[in-house]
Scaffold this active site. Structure first.
Site, PDB file in Angstrom:
ATOM      1  N   PRO A  92       0.822  -1.208   0.000  1.00  0.00           N
ATOM      2  CA  PRO A  92       0.000   0.000   0.000  1.00  0.00           C
ATOM      3  C   PRO A  92       0.861   1.265   0.000  1.00  0.00           C
ATOM      4  CG  PRO A  92      -0.226  -1.200   2.091  1.00  0.00           C
ATOM      5  CD  PRO A  92       0.758  -1.956   1.256  1.00  0.00           C
ATOM      6  N   ASP A 143      16.321   2.648   2.114  1.00  0.00           N
ATOM      7  CA  ASP A 143      15.042   2.214   1.535  1.00  0.00           C
ATOM      8  C   ASP A 143      15.229   1.618   0.139  1.00  0.00           C
ATOM      9  OD1 ASP A 143      13.970   3.276   3.801  1.00  0.00           O
ATOM     10  OD2 ASP A 143      12.463   4.502   2.805  1.00  0.00           O
TER      11      ASP A 143
END
Ligand code: MEV
Length: 312
Positions: A92, A143
């Site tokens: 999501p 990340d």
């Protein structure tokens, strides 16, 4: 048509501190952002079909376009190229889950595929790092590294611009977690800048917090390798307190962290940039995982049940 994917992630230890050269521990989760890219007639269009927190896509729109330009430049592709880009997948669009990095890795892979470019994994990671600058200003690289390679890893940014230190860690078996979303879209760039400013203003306080954060990371690594999950949870709780001290938590994040601990989670902390976005709770076993997820649901928050330490 070119296709590509990138992993989402949670940070077990060290977000924000990694930007300044501390180590961090990150785990990919088994949710990805997927991208499809097709050469087009005119301009760049992005059809974003990810499930997102309210306002996420709109808020990130300009950063997303800038990130694609950074990506094309880093890939040596004419920035005026016309492309239709689609993004979707099971990850999501919630802040804190590395959704921007996962989408950059997915898009970079899909562009390379569509243009028949031979690109190494290292290059994809480097391209995604350039793309991340649009979202995070001065990213550590944790990340995009997790989004590219997946798995559980130890990460330390090379502050002189050279190769970052990336080591794969392994644990006995994957462990259940519950991610709770505050529903608030966070601006990672502003959060990273805020920490840097406050650190400059109060070096004495911040140096102490940073030092403890570094120790925590080493203790966390040992606890993971010994599979002492109670200890991992305690250290996560302490990590969350340090993140509160550097003012990146929020009322909703603290509420979710407390709710998870009340239900018996081994530990809970925010993940990513904070200021909204997500937290996660360490909930070994399906039963505890379901109990914590149900508490989040009752409190009116969205959640994601997944695992850390999966083989990717
Ligand atoms: C964001 O997921 C993690 C931060 O530490 C930023 C970064 O490392 O690039 C807040």
């Amino acid at each position: 048509m070119g296709k590509g994917s990138g992993y989402g992630k949670v940070i077990l230890f060290g977000e924000h501190f990694v930007v300044h050269g501390n180590p961090g521990i990150v785990s990919a989760i088994d949710s990805t952002t997927d991208a499809e890219v097709k050469k087009a007639a005119k301009g760049i269009t992005v059809r974003d079909e990810r499930k997102t927190a309210k306002g996420y896509s709109e808020e990130k729109r300009l950063q997303q376009l800038e990130s694609i330009q950074n990506m094309l430049r880093a890939m040596g592709v004419d920035p005026k190229i016309a492309l239709d880009i689609w993004i979707g997948g099971s990850l999501p669009g919630f802040s804190g889950l590395g959704a921007s990095a996962a989408s950059s890795v997915a898009i970079a892979r899909a562009i390379a595929h569509e243009l028949n470019m031979k690109i190494s994994e290292e290059k994809i990671n480097a391209v995604a790092y350039e793309a991340e600058k649009a979202y995070a200003g001065n990213p550590s690289g944790i990340d995009n590294t997790a989004a590219t390679y997946g798995g559980l890893m130890w990460f330390k940014k090379n502050m002189s611009g050279g190769q970052d230190l990336v080591e794969r860690l392994s644990i006995e078996e994957p462990v259940e977690i519950v991610i709770g979303s505050t529903g608030k879209v966070a601006n990672t760039k502003a959060m990273v800048e805020g920490v840097a400013e406050r650190k400059n203003r109060d070096p004495q306080k911040y140096n102490k917090v940073f030092q403890r954060a570094e120790e925590l990371c080493y203790e966390g690594r040992a606890a993971l390798e010994f599979f002492s999950l109670k200890k991992v949870g305690e250290l996560m709780n302490e990590n969350h307190r340090l993140l509160q001290e550097i003012e990146v938590s929020s009322k909703e994040l603290d509420l979710l962290v407390d709710a998870a601990k009340k239900e018996g989670a081994y530990g809970a902390k925010l993940t990513g940039g904070g200021g909204g976005g997500c937290m996660f709770a360490l909930t070994p076993g399906k039963e505890l995982q379901a109990k914590v997820a149900s508490a989040f649901k009752t409190a009116g928050f969205e959640y994601l049940m997944t695992r850390i330490g999966i083989e990717t």
